[in-house]
Design a protein around this motif. Sequence first.
Motif, PDB file in Angstrom:
ATOM      1  N   PRO A 166     -18.014  53.663  53.688  1.00 52.02           N
ATOM      2  CA  PRO A 166     -18.352  54.737  52.756  1.00 52.02           C
ATOM      3  C   PRO A 166     -17.122  55.215  52.004  1.00 52.02           C
ATOM      4  O   PRO A 166     -15.984  54.859  52.357  1.00 52.02           O
ATOM      5  CB  PRO A 166     -18.889  55.834  53.692  1.00 52.02           C
ATOM      6  CG  PRO A 166     -18.112  55.629  54.957  1.00 52.02           C
ATOM      7  CD  PRO A 166     -17.907  54.136  55.078  1.00 52.02           C
ATOM      8  N   GLU A 167     -17.334  56.033  50.998  1.00 52.17           N
ATOM      9  CA  GLU A 167     -16.203  56.619  50.291  1.00 52.17           C
ATOM     10  C   GLU A 167     -15.350  57.448  51.248  1.00 52.17           C
ATOM     11  O   GLU A 167     -14.116  57.434  51.177  1.00 52.17           O
ATOM     12  CB  GLU A 167     -16.692  57.498  49.136  1.00 52.17           C
ATOM     13  CG  GLU A 167     -15.573  58.107  48.306  1.00 52.17           C
ATOM     14  CD  GLU A 167     -16.098  58.964  47.172  1.00 52.17           C
ATOM     15  OE1 GLU A 167     -15.264  59.491  46.406  1.00 52.17           O
ATOM     16  OE2 GLU A 167     -17.332  59.107  47.049  1.00 52.17           O
ATOM     17  N   ARG A 168     -16.030  58.145  52.164  1.00 50.12           N
ATOM     18  CA  ARG A 168     -15.334  58.907  53.196  1.00 50.12           C
ATOM     19  C   ARG A 168     -15.957  58.603  54.552  1.00 50.12           C
ATOM     20  O   ARG A 168     -17.183  58.608  54.677  1.00 50.12           O
ATOM     21  CB  ARG A 168     -15.421  60.415  52.926  1.00 50.12           C
ATOM     22  CG  ARG A 168     -14.651  60.872  51.701  1.00 50.12           C
ATOM     23  CD  ARG A 168     -14.773  62.376  51.489  1.00 50.12           C
ATOM     24  NE  ARG A 168     -14.017  62.819  50.337  1.00 50.12           N
ATOM     25  CZ  ARG A 168     -14.468  62.772  49.085  1.00 50.12           C
ATOM     26  NH1 ARG A 168     -15.690  62.298  48.851  1.00 50.12           N
ATOM     27  NH2 ARG A 168     -13.729  63.182  48.073  1.00 50.12           N
ATOM     28  N   ARG A 225     -19.554  55.105  60.278  1.00 49.54           N
ATOM     29  CA  ARG A 225     -19.884  55.043  58.857  1.00 49.54           C
ATOM     30  C   ARG A 225     -21.222  55.680  58.539  1.00 49.54           C
ATOM     31  O   ARG A 225     -21.766  55.482  57.462  1.00 49.54           O
ATOM     32  CB  ARG A 225     -19.873  53.578  58.407  1.00 49.54           C
ATOM     33  CG  ARG A 225     -18.533  52.889  58.609  1.00 49.54           C
ATOM     34  CD  ARG A 225     -18.635  51.383  58.549  1.00 49.54           C
ATOM     35  NE  ARG A 225     -19.444  50.852  59.637  1.00 49.54           N
ATOM     36  CZ  ARG A 225     -20.227  49.780  59.540  1.00 49.54           C
ATOM     37  NH1 ARG A 225     -20.309  49.140  58.395  1.00 49.54           N
ATOM     38  NH2 ARG A 225     -20.913  49.370  60.585  1.00 49.54           N
ATOM     39  N   GLN A 284     -19.661  49.180  49.154  1.00 50.69           N
ATOM     40  CA  GLN A 284     -18.812  49.446  48.000  1.00 50.69           C
ATOM     41  C   GLN A 284     -18.403  48.120  47.364  1.00 50.69           C
ATOM     42  O   GLN A 284     -18.335  47.096  48.047  1.00 50.69           O
ATOM     43  CB  GLN A 284     -17.508  50.139  48.399  1.00 50.69           C
ATOM     44  CG  GLN A 284     -17.609  51.405  49.188  1.00 50.69           C
ATOM     45  CD  GLN A 284     -16.227  51.800  49.720  1.00 50.69           C
ATOM     46  OE1 GLN A 284     -15.575  51.032  50.406  1.00 50.69           O
ATOM     47  NE2 GLN A 284     -15.791  52.994  49.383  1.00 50.69           N
ATOM     48  N   VAL A 289     -14.919  47.057  45.756  1.00 51.82           N
ATOM     49  CA  VAL A 289     -13.542  47.552  45.641  1.00 51.82           C
ATOM     50  C   VAL A 289     -12.629  46.392  45.269  1.00 51.82           C
ATOM     51  O   VAL A 289     -13.027  45.226  45.301  1.00 51.82           O
ATOM     52  CB  VAL A 289     -13.054  48.182  46.970  1.00 51.82           C
ATOM     53  CG1 VAL A 289     -14.007  49.263  47.445  1.00 51.82           C
ATOM     54  CG2 VAL A 289     -12.875  47.118  48.056  1.00 51.82           C
ATOM     55  N   ARG A 330      -9.181  50.291  45.523  1.00 54.07           N
ATOM     56  CA  ARG A 330      -9.830  51.127  44.526  1.00 54.07           C
ATOM     57  C   ARG A 330     -11.341  50.908  44.591  1.00 54.07           C
ATOM     58  O   ARG A 330     -11.791  49.750  44.576  1.00 54.07           O
ATOM     59  CB  ARG A 330      -9.359  50.793  43.116  1.00 54.07           C
ATOM     60  CG  ARG A 330      -7.859  50.862  42.887  1.00 54.07           C
ATOM     61  CD  ARG A 330      -7.520  50.526  41.445  1.00 54.07           C
ATOM     62  NE  ARG A 330      -7.912  49.159  41.065  1.00 54.07           N
ATOM     63  CZ  ARG A 330      -7.657  48.618  39.880  1.00 54.07           C
ATOM     64  NH1 ARG A 330      -7.018  49.331  38.950  1.00 54.07           N
ATOM     65  NH2 ARG A 330      -8.035  47.376  39.612  1.00 54.07           N
ATOM     66  N   GLU A 331     -12.113  51.981  44.658  1.00 50.34           N
ATOM     67  CA  GLU A 331     -13.566  51.824  44.593  1.00 50.34           C
ATOM     68  C   GLU A 331     -13.966  51.649  43.145  1.00 50.34           C
ATOM     69  O   GLU A 331     -13.658  52.471  42.280  1.00 50.34           O
ATOM     70  CB  GLU A 331     -14.271  53.027  45.194  1.00 50.34           C
ATOM     71  CG  GLU A 331     -15.786  52.868  45.164  1.00 50.34           C
ATOM     72  CD  GLU A 331     -16.540  54.011  45.813  1.00 50.34           C
ATOM     73  OE1 GLU A 331     -17.431  54.585  45.145  1.00 50.34           O
ATOM     74  OE2 GLU A 331     -16.223  54.344  46.976  1.00 50.34           O
ATOM     75  N   ALA A 349     -20.430  51.692  43.558  1.00 51.82           N
ATOM     76  CA  ALA A 349     -21.226  51.908  44.772  1.00 51.82           C
ATOM     77  C   ALA A 349     -22.619  52.339  44.334  1.00 51.82           C
ATOM     78  O   ALA A 349     -22.761  53.117  43.390  1.00 51.82           O
ATOM     79  CB  ALA A 349     -20.597  52.971  45.678  1.00 51.82           C
TER      80      ALA A 349
END
Length: 376
Positions: free
Chosen positions: A270-272, A333, A355, A357, A368-369, A372
């Motif tokens: 995930p992004e975070r 996640r 994602q 990336v 770098r994303e 998504a």
Amino acid sequence: MNTPATPSTPTEAARPDGPSVRIGALVPLSRPGWVEAGQHLLAGLQLGVREANDAGGIEGRPLELVVRDTAADPRKAEAAVDELAAMGVAALVGEYHSVVARGAAARADALGVPFLCSSAVLDALTEQPTEWVARLAPAQSHGWRIYADFLLAAGHSRIAVAAEPTVYWRSGTRILRDHLAPRGATLIELDARALTPGAVCDALAAQHATAVLLLAGHPEPAVPIVRALRRDQRLADILVGAPAGQPEFAEWAALLGDDGTGIPFLRYLPERLTALGVRIEKALRERLAEAPSFVAFEGYDAIAVLADVLRSHGTDRVRTAEAWSRVSVEGTRGKIQFSRVPGIGVWQWAWPPVQVVDRDPARPDRFRELHAPATA
């Protein structure tokens, strides 16, 4: 890298007493397997076992990981499943290579041993629907359609694939073609095994491709193809992509340096991360002496799921297989639950975060994303 290639043992930390509950782990730890992926997977599995035992094990018994090296060989994996089943393991876990995981899944289904596949994505993991197999990684069709959408959104309509003629790469080519063609894009197929890197470049220039995807093994032939592409002035503006994730691992950056940056790939993070994920990322980084890949998180999450199932439903194999539909575990996640997905014959987490990336050309150790899906 300092990841041990041996299973976790009850001496790593304070552990429960009594006979151990054994989990068989299938991991590529030697060539021609992708060893770095195997090391990351094993690190995640081992950390999961250590934490499960620190939390009291399974009904007061320690969880033990019994590791077998598949070396990317389906026959080795099948033999390992036979051996581990005869040893009385409660379940099987792991495997990175899709064709190997397919062989392992078939044997697990035939022998009645629960198998939680952590990292292989081939849609047809089993020929027929089975109750014995579940999977954490997203199906290839799910992830690669997201990648195709990324290409379309970036304006690419003449997309080439430099592909090896194996089951996994052929499946990826078919998914891309079926998704791109109805949306007005052309897919150009090049044989990465028959053509030299220079010949691949010649074909791309002749076909006026704006993007080329490396559907080929690492390091051979993917790395030589990238080097040739980066040095061909005719292809200075072409997008080089690797949906299968070859640039995820440090070996890619070590072999290619700046040439390996700016190559979009699929990453199942995930992004975070969750709060658990942040803590596990730190522990995995210490264990690996480098940043953990998404494969390491898959390994940890697989053990978290199995430990929860074994605590809740006991160590009987039939009861474990019957429990897939009732899994609800907080992973690194997100929340992990399994369901039946049309066209997929195993219990599937639908879906892990996905994602697109790349490695940042300004900071090759950073990602770098780029894209998504809204639901990721």
